[in-house]
Design a protein around this motif. Sequence first.
Motif, PDB file in Angstrom:
ATOM      1  N   VAL A  78       0.838  -1.201   0.000  1.00 38.60           N
ATOM      2  CA  VAL A  78       0.000   0.000   0.000  1.00 38.60           C
ATOM      3  C   VAL A  78       0.875   1.254   0.000  1.00 38.60           C
ATOM      4  CG1 VAL A  78      -1.679   1.349   1.346  1.00 38.60           C
ATOM      5  CG2 VAL A  78      -1.993  -1.111   1.085  1.00 38.60           C
ATOM      6  N   VAL A  79       1.892   1.264   0.859  1.00 39.73           N
ATOM      7  CA  VAL A  79       2.781   2.429   0.952  1.00 39.73           C
ATOM      8  C   VAL A  79       3.559   2.612  -0.354  1.00 39.73           C
ATOM      9  CG1 VAL A  79       4.811   3.358   2.140  1.00 39.73           C
ATOM     10  CG2 VAL A  79       2.935   2.367   3.460  1.00 39.73           C
ATOM     11  N   GLU A  80       4.082   1.525  -0.906  1.00 42.84           N
ATOM     12  CA  GLU A  80       4.831   1.616  -2.165  1.00 42.84           C
ATOM     13  C   GLU A  80       3.949   2.133  -3.299  1.00 42.84           C
ATOM     14  OE1 GLU A  80       6.453  -2.341  -2.551  1.00 42.84           O
ATOM     15  OE2 GLU A  80       8.206  -1.841  -1.320  1.00 42.84           O
TER      16      GLU A  80
ATOM     17  N   ASP B 139       2.225   6.502  -6.901  1.00 41.83           N
ATOM     18  CA  ASP B 139       1.152   7.390  -7.369  1.00 41.83           C
ATOM     19  C   ASP B 139       1.513   8.856  -7.135  1.00 41.83           C
ATOM     20  OD1 ASP B 139      -0.272   5.131  -8.081  1.00 41.83           O
ATOM     21  OD2 ASP B 139      -1.636   5.222  -6.364  1.00 41.83           O
ATOM     22  N   ASN B 140       2.124   9.161  -5.994  1.00 40.62           N
ATOM     23  CA  ASN B 140       2.528  10.539  -5.702  1.00 40.62           C
ATOM     24  C   ASN B 140       3.585  11.028  -6.680  1.00 40.62           C
ATOM     25  OD1 ASN B 140       0.759  10.536  -3.546  1.00 40.62           O
ATOM     26  ND2 ASN B 140       2.342  10.342  -1.979  1.00 40.62           N
ATOM     27  N   ILE B 141       4.550  10.171  -7.011  1.00 37.75           N
ATOM     28  CA  ILE B 141       5.601  10.537  -7.973  1.00 37.75           C
ATOM     29  C   ILE B 141       4.988  10.787  -9.346  1.00 37.75           C
ATOM     30  CG2 ILE B 141       7.613   9.634  -9.226  1.00 37.75           C
ATOM     31  CD1 ILE B 141       8.414   8.250  -6.538  1.00 37.75           C
ATOM     32  N   GLU B 142       4.072   9.897  -9.767  1.00 40.73           N
ATOM     33  CA  GLU B 142       3.405  10.066 -11.066  1.00 40.73           C
ATOM     34  C   GLU B 142       2.577  11.347 -11.099  1.00 40.73           C
ATOM     35  OE1 GLU B 142       1.160   6.488 -11.788  1.00 40.73           O
ATOM     36  OE2 GLU B 142       2.966   5.286 -12.105  1.00 40.73           O
ATOM     37  N   ALA B 143       1.889  11.651 -10.012  1.00 41.19           N
ATOM     38  CA  ALA B 143       1.069  12.867  -9.949  1.00 41.19           C
ATOM     39  C   ALA B 143       1.947  14.111 -10.020  1.00 41.19           C
ATOM     40  CB  ALA B 143       0.226  12.876  -8.683  1.00 41.19           C
ATOM     41  N   ALA B 144       3.083  14.083  -9.327  1.00 39.70           N
ATOM     42  CA  ALA B 144       3.999  15.228  -9.356  1.00 39.70           C
ATOM     43  C   ALA B 144       4.570  15.418 -10.752  1.00 39.70           C
ATOM     44  CB  ALA B 144       5.123  15.033  -8.340  1.00 39.70           C
TER      45      ALA B 144
END
Length: 177
Positions: free
Chosen positions: A145-147, A152-157
């Motif tokens: 879940v954390v990974e 997802d955060n990296i892709e969104a940024a």
Amino acid sequence: TATPPGLPTPAVLKLLPVRVSHLCLRSAYLQRGNALAAMGKEEEARESYEKVFPLLEDEPRCARVDWERHSLYVNIGNTYSRSGDFDAALAQYDKAEKLGQDHLNEEGGSEKDGKGMVACVKRARAFALKRAGKDGEAKKILKEVVEQQIKDNIEAAAAKKKEAEGAKKDEAASEAK
């Protein structure tokens, strides 16, 4: 299939009071189940949650209603987990996860909602595993879940940065004219 609900028509608007009363009743059963679960009355909580499903039968597949179904399956699973019936809990978590996977895999599904549903049920499953004394399995699921959230955060940024760069190029092009 997960599809957005249709636009209101006179026939649909005529049924609005019925829909509102169903929404209120669904919410009341859900909140009653939550209160009973908080008091440790797991079987009664389950019964309250299960009363919502017949009210959802005629609802179209959409993210909002799928989140409602999802939360019911997770809550029912949690009641089984707290009662020590891990197999029954797993069956409910599987149903909840399928709703999320449907959004990820089917045309017209919401990727954001699908990922949220899958992450939510994985967390619930991990806590149930921990409760069942299966700490290693629980840690493995929480790590996934954390990974996924980091990815997802990296892709969104990156998408946000790309969008900002595109806006700057468009602005520069319009100033050059």
